[in-house]
Design a protein around this motif. Structure first.
Motif: not given
Length: 76
Positions: A1-19
């Motif tokens: 990505m050339t122009n990107a915005t850094r974000i921080s996200a907190t996900l439940p474990p099941d969604l993080a595993a799916f990702l």
């Protein structure tokens, strides 16, 4: 990505595993790439719903298409 915005996200474990699984099975380079695909899918779904609503309103005879319409695809 050339122009990107850094974000921080907190996900439940099941969604993080799916990702992580999605990233692996779709051969994406990072979680960020997988998350970007997810956000694009949400945007596309939202746009599709808005067009459906617009079509229904126009079929009922309402003038609802705004002069300043921006469909979210200008920067694609």
């Amino acid at each position: 990505m050339t122009n990107a915005t850094r974000i921080s996200a907190t996900l439940p474990p099941d969604l993080a595993a799916f990702l992580d699984e999605y990233q692996e099975t779709h051969h994406l380079s990072s979680r960020s790439a997988a998350l970007a695909e997810a956000v694009r899918a949400l945007r596309d779904q939202n746009l599709q719903e808005a067009y459906q609503e617009l079509g229904e309103a126009q079929r009922s005879g309402q003038e609802t298409y705004p002069d300043d319409n921006l469909d979210g695809l200008e920067n694609e």
